[in-house]
Design a protein around this motif. Structure first.
Motif, PDB file in Angstrom:
ATOM      1  N   UNK A 366     -65.491  91.642  52.455  1.00  0.00           N
ATOM      2  CA  UNK A 366     -66.906  91.275  52.470  1.00  0.00           C
ATOM      3  C   UNK A 366     -67.185  90.157  53.468  1.00  0.00           C
ATOM      4  N   UNK A 367     -66.270  89.188  53.533  1.00  0.00           N
ATOM      5  CA  UNK A 367     -66.478  88.040  54.423  1.00  0.00           C
ATOM      6  C   UNK A 367     -66.490  88.467  55.884  1.00  0.00           C
ATOM      7  N   UNK A 368     -65.596  89.348  56.256  1.00  0.00           N
ATOM      8  CA  UNK A 368     -65.513  89.784  57.639  1.00  0.00           C
ATOM      9  C   UNK A 368     -66.633  90.740  58.018  1.00  0.00           C
ATOM     10  N   UNK A 369     -67.147  91.470  57.033  1.00  0.00           N
ATOM     11  CA  UNK A 369     -68.164  92.467  57.336  1.00  0.00           C
ATOM     12  C   UNK A 369     -69.578  91.905  57.291  1.00  0.00           C
ATOM     13  N   UNK A 370     -69.879  91.045  56.309  1.00  0.00           N
ATOM     14  CA  UNK A 370     -71.273  90.691  56.067  1.00  0.00           C
ATOM     15  C   UNK A 370     -71.577  89.201  56.225  1.00  0.00           C
ATOM     16  N   UNK A 371     -70.846  88.342  55.531  1.00  0.00           N
ATOM     17  CA  UNK A 371     -71.163  86.908  55.522  1.00  0.00           C
ATOM     18  C   UNK A 371     -69.970  86.197  54.892  1.00  0.00           C
ATOM     19  N   UNK A 372     -69.522  85.064  55.433  1.00  0.00           N
ATOM     20  CA  UNK A 372     -68.319  84.407  54.901  1.00  0.00           C
ATOM     21  C   UNK A 372     -68.495  83.949  53.451  1.00  0.00           C
ATOM     22  N   UNK A 373     -67.445  84.102  52.680  1.00  0.00           N
ATOM     23  CA  UNK A 373     -67.404  83.628  51.293  1.00  0.00           C
ATOM     24  C   UNK A 373     -67.612  82.118  51.283  1.00  0.00           C
ATOM     25  N   UNK A 374     -68.358  81.624  50.296  1.00  0.00           N
ATOM     26  CA  UNK A 374     -68.795  80.223  50.346  1.00  0.00           C
ATOM     27  C   UNK A 374     -68.143  79.303  49.322  1.00  0.00           C
ATOM     28  N   UNK A 375     -67.241  79.825  48.491  1.00  0.00           N
ATOM     29  CA  UNK A 375     -66.630  78.991  47.455  1.00  0.00           C
ATOM     30  C   UNK A 375     -65.140  78.786  47.757  1.00  0.00           C
ATOM     31  N   UNK A 376     -64.545  77.701  47.280  1.00  0.00           N
ATOM     32  CA  UNK A 376     -63.131  77.437  47.598  1.00  0.00           C
ATOM     33  C   UNK A 376     -62.149  78.314  46.831  1.00  0.00           C
ATOM     34  N   UNK A 377     -62.589  78.873  45.706  1.00  0.00           N
ATOM     35  CA  UNK A 377     -61.711  79.655  44.842  1.00  0.00           C
ATOM     36  C   UNK A 377     -62.453  80.897  44.379  1.00  0.00           C
ATOM     37  N   UNK A 378     -61.714  81.994  44.201  1.00  0.00           N
ATOM     38  CA  UNK A 378     -62.245  83.217  43.584  1.00  0.00           C
ATOM     39  C   UNK A 378     -61.325  83.560  42.420  1.00  0.00           C
ATOM     40  N   UNK A 416     -70.921  87.881  44.509  1.00  0.00           N
ATOM     41  CA  UNK A 416     -70.973  86.562  45.133  1.00  0.00           C
ATOM     42  C   UNK A 416     -71.826  86.575  46.394  1.00  0.00           C
ATOM     43  N   UNK A 417     -72.153  87.754  46.901  1.00  0.00           N
ATOM     44  CA  UNK A 417     -73.126  87.872  47.998  1.00  0.00           C
ATOM     45  C   UNK A 417     -74.518  88.151  47.445  1.00  0.00           C
ATOM     46  N   UNK A 418     -74.601  89.034  46.475  1.00  0.00           N
ATOM     47  CA  UNK A 418     -75.878  89.334  45.809  1.00  0.00           C
ATOM     48  C   UNK A 418     -75.651  89.237  44.307  1.00  0.00           C
ATOM     49  N   UNK A 419     -76.164  88.242  43.614  1.00  0.00           N
ATOM     50  CA  UNK A 419     -77.247  87.340  43.988  1.00  0.00           C
ATOM     51  C   UNK A 419     -76.791  85.886  44.169  1.00  0.00           C
ATOM     52  N   UNK A 420     -75.465  85.624  44.315  1.00  0.00           N
ATOM     53  CA  UNK A 420     -75.021  84.228  44.391  1.00  0.00           C
ATOM     54  C   UNK A 420     -75.402  83.559  45.710  1.00  0.00           C
TER      55      UNK A 420
END
Length: 857
Positions: A366-378, A416-420
């Motif tokens: 998801x990060x490479x395709x749409x928008x970088x992940x924004x949290x330090x941990x998943x 985490x992209x929609x709706x976070x």
């Protein structure tokens, strides 16, 4: 959030009555181009808050809520108690004389509005009640002093009446709330607690009083929390602590700030190793769970987390947790941590031992395709919540395995992209998070591990369920949508709309750029549906108002058909004209695969705009010989409700071929009439997988006229979901322990559908057979279509492969019944063949049963 899997099983198991059989002989059109292509779709022009192009305006604003939360988990009484300090910033142009907060734990009260409006046995039904949010005191902090304030709790909302108006333009106020609640065992499948072998697993969410959103669209958003709808929240920073017994592992949204205070040096060393490893590393293995040396020698520990610019936070705790982790590689060289916590019961390479692998892959894709992940941990947590998302942490069912675990992990982290990140209003528009996310999931699943769990969908098979008579529009409020239809209207239909827009209308490059633009524009903001529609139109360079209207605001259907083919001057070598029809209300692009007698093939692609002139379109095709087949949507990418009229065959049935010849060829192909007639008993066990759950169907045939069928769900203690018994004229059927009332036609249909080999009866008195004069096209194969009329007048259309003789499809021509497809014929005994794949539908959902075992004696 994943919609309820058990509900999907109930919809998809072999039910007696499947809705939405289409009348394939209906040729009148419902299409009206003036309703589709209307200039009045967009209701208003842009303004200084939200532009007509779909971007935030020059004066766009939103309020902010920062939280400092300090709570204690009492494991003896399953209680959470503590304080909630909210710093609320009013960036609006309005003064606020009162504030509204959410107190979501009140849904678990026996007198809650959610309890009163939830049907018994539904997903959001309370299985046990609590006292909800027990508010002890509410203060406003001024100049460092706390003053009690006047407040009123109404169901899941709390109003604070201010003595002094909170001024506009960035003024702040601090509110302090002392509160407690009992953790429900089943928290409407969004939170709760589960007793594992080594202790309770707590999944804690909706756990603190929090601000409602005040926006430029409706002011205060005060829709109560009743279970079906999810959340709408402002952004801010979260500084929170959880005090719990020292033997518990606690995981939460954001970054753990005090690892040296709550972890031993050995655990910290393993955690550091995981942060630098692309392979999963155990932080706390099964052998450490009951080892007192694996945690600090103290009665309790306080875990301190911080989550920046988030709309919410959640956490989980248990002494039963096994804990593993691996590094996430993000764009620009940034790193994050993927981790999983689960009980020993969930261990296994077909289960939670791959959870961190799935988590890492989903976030990276998801990060490479749409928008970088924004949290330090998943963090992926195994418990009794089947699937629920929160910033940086998700809850998934502890018993999920294989493809189901990938699906739910991929789905929940996609949130985490929609709706976070893109903070849409889930209380009103579930499709803006569930539908968008389901679309992302399909893109991800295609490439994860070279498509390990990807199965190409057949949208023609899914169409009846998507466009059932009781279907809701996508724009229906979540709390209004019945549970059984939420999967389609909130998840599958909007996801399919985006897929079609990407693959059939805009193309991947244009769509991806526009979709990325939408995410960038509205990251950590509050878009409306109109902001999304306008952004896609503007960034892709296409007026898509017709598309948004028909997909999101109506329940219109799609039915494209080939009407006829003519040749120039009667000569195929001079070219052809092909006429197509649009018979339902929806307009879509058209793809047609053409094959000529000389072997030449071609693909014709026509835009949706051909339907601006009406329901019929004729186009030229440069044929060089006779066209023997033309097929609309050969790859089944569109949800056409009546695919029977999608294909044209220019080949007549060969001379001398009769219906009886076709039936005899089939009987010979599967073993011969004499061998088949001599069979006394066949028992066939077949399995299907739906949303990762297995169904098992057992059919037992006994000559001359006895049949039984039982469908069970092994994952749920072999629960029986449907049963059929036929003995001569006696026909009994039940679903989920409920006896179905069957009429005479129902019984006749069931008896005919479940005969051991129905073709053996076609020579008996009362049966009539009619062979269609032209070859039909089924799955790009030429087939004979034989229409059978039974002694009681039931008509059945059977389709037999021209080459092999095998029956490929059977359809009872009565509204309320859907076709059954047959594939992969194999020998069982003494040359007797049966199909090892049976394709059926229930409530429009496609199901493929594959034979696991077959016995003939």
């Amino acid at each position: 959030m994943n919609y309820c899997r058990i509900a999907m099983v109930l919809l998809m198991c072999a039910c007696i009555h499947s809705v939405n059989a289409q009348n394939t002989e209906e040729v009148t059109t419902k299409y009206d181009q003036y309703k589709v292509f209307t200039p009045t779709f967009y209701p208003d022009k842009g303004n200084e808050y939200r532009t007509a192009s779909g971007a935030p305006g020059s004066k766009y604003w939103q309020n902010r809520a920062d939280y400092k939360l300090n709570v204690t988990l009492d494991t003896a009484n399953h209680r959470v108690s503590g304080t909630d300090i909210i710093t609320y910033t009013n960036n609006s142009p309005d003064g606020l004389s009162f504030l509204w907060l959410q107190v979501d734990q009140n849904i678990y009260r026996e007198d809650s509005r959610g309890t009163a409006t939830t049907l018994p046995g539904g997903r959001f039904t309370n299985k046990n009640f609590t006292n909800g949010d027990e508010i002890k005191a509410v203060y406003v902090i001024k100049n460092g002093k706390a003053e009690k304030v006047d407040y009123l709790v109404t169901d899941t909302r709390m109003q604070i009446k201010l003595k002094d108006t909170l001024r506009s333009g960035g003024s702040k106020i601090q509110v302090k709330i002392e509160y407690a609640f009992t953790v429900p065992e089943y928290g409407t499948d969004r939170m709760g607690r589960m007793l594992a072998h080594d202790g309770w697993i707590y999944e804690i969410a909706q756990w603190y009083p929090r601000m409602e959103v005040y926006d430029d669209v409706t002011g205060w958003n005060v829709i109560p929390y009743m279970g079906g709808s999810e959340f709408y929240l402002d952004y801010g920073d979260f500084d929170f602590t959880i005090t719990a017994p020292a033997s518990l592992v606690v995981v939460g949204s954001g970054e753990l700030l005090n690892p040296t205070e709550v972890l031993t040096p050995k655990i910290i060393s393993r955690l550091d190793a995981a942060k630098n490893s692309d392979k999963t590393v155990f932080i706390k293995a099964a052998g450490d769970v009951n080892d007192k040396a694996s945690y600090p020698n103290k009665p309790s520990l306080t875990w301190h987390f911080f989550c920046k610019n988030s709309r919410d936070v959640s956490w989980a705790a248990s002494r039963a947790f096994i804990w593993d982790a691996a590094r996430i590689n993000l764009p620009g060289g940034k790193k994050a941590l993927a981790q999983s916590v689960y009980p020993e019961e969930s261990v296994g390479q077909n289960a939670w031992s791959r959870s961190t692998e799935y988590t890492k892959a989903a976030i990276e894709l998801y990060s490479n395709k749409w928008f970088p992940y924004t949290y330090p941990v998943a963090t992926n947590v195994a418990g009794n919540v089947s699937g629920m998302e929160y910033p940086g942490i998700v809850f998934c069912g502890s018993d999920t395995k294989n493809g189901e675990l990938w699906d739910v992990t991929n789905h929940e982290f996609g949130h985490n992209w929609f709706p976070m990140i893109v903070g849409s209003n889930e209380r009103k528009y579930a499709w803006m998070d569930e539908g968008f996310n389901t679309f992302l999931n399909e893109v991800d699943t295609k490439v994860f591990n070279n498509g390990e769990y990807y199965k190409k969908p057949d949208e023609q098979k899914a169409a009846p369920g998507m466009f059932s008579p009781d279907a809701n529009t996508i724009m229906t409020l979540p709390d209004v949508t019945p549970d059984e239809f939420s999967g389609m209207s909130e998840y599958e239909k909007p996801a399919l709309a985006l897929t079609i827009l990407r693959e059939q209308i805009l193309g991947e490059e244009r769509f991806d750029y526009a979709f990325q633009t939408y995410i960038k524009r509205w990251a950590f903001k509050h878009p409306t549906p109109w902001d999304f529609f306008h952004t896609m139109d503007n960034a892709a360079g296409e007026d898509l108002s017709w598309f948004w209207n028909e997909w999101f605001f109506t329940t219109w259907k799609l039915d494209q058909a080939i009407k006829g083919i003519d040749y120039i001057n009667g000569n195929p070598a001079e070219g052809a004209t092909i006429t197509i029809d649009n018979l339902e209300e929806m307009a879509m692009p058209v793809t047609i695969a053409v094959k000529e007698e000389n072997g030449k093939t071609g693909i014709v692609k026509l835009p949706a705009e051909i339907w601006q002139k009406g329901n019929e379109w004729t186009f030229s095709y440069k044929s060089t010989s006779k066209i023997i087949s033309a097929v609309i949507d050969p790859d089944h990418t569109l949800p056409d409700i009546n695919p029977d009229n999608n294909a044209y065959s220019g080949l007549a049935v060969p001379d001398g071929t009769t219906a009886k010849n076709v039936v005899k060829k089939y009987l010979d192909a599967i073993g011969g009439e004499d061998k088949l007639a001599a069979i006394k008993r066949i028992k066939i066990t077949a399995v299907a997988s739906i949303q990762g759950l297995d169904l098992q169907q057992t059919d037992t045939y006994r000559a001359p006229n006895t049949f039984s069928q039982e469908v069970i769900v092994p994952n749920y203690d072999n629960s029986v979901f449907s049963h059929i018994d036929i003995n001569g004229d006696s026909v009994l059927a039940s679903e989920k322990d409920t006896r179905l009332q069957l009429g005479s036609i129902d019984k006749s249909i069931l008896k005919e559908k479940h005969k051991i080999f129905p073709e053996l009866d076609y020579n008996k008195p009362g049966y009539s057979l009619q062979l269609a004069p032209m070859l039909q096209i089924l799955n790009n194969q030429f087939v004979y279509m034989v229409t059978v009329t039974t002694p009681v007048g039931v008509r059945i259309k059977n389709y037999y492969d021209q080459k092999t003789g095998f029956k490929l499809k059977s359809e009872v021509a009565v509204p309320g019944n859907t076709p059954t497809g047959f594939e992969d014929y194999r020998e069982v005994k003494d040359g007797i063949m049966i199909p090892y794949t049976e394709q059926t539908q229930s409530f429009g959902q496609p199901i493929d049963f594959k034979v696991k075992n077959a016995e003939i004696n």
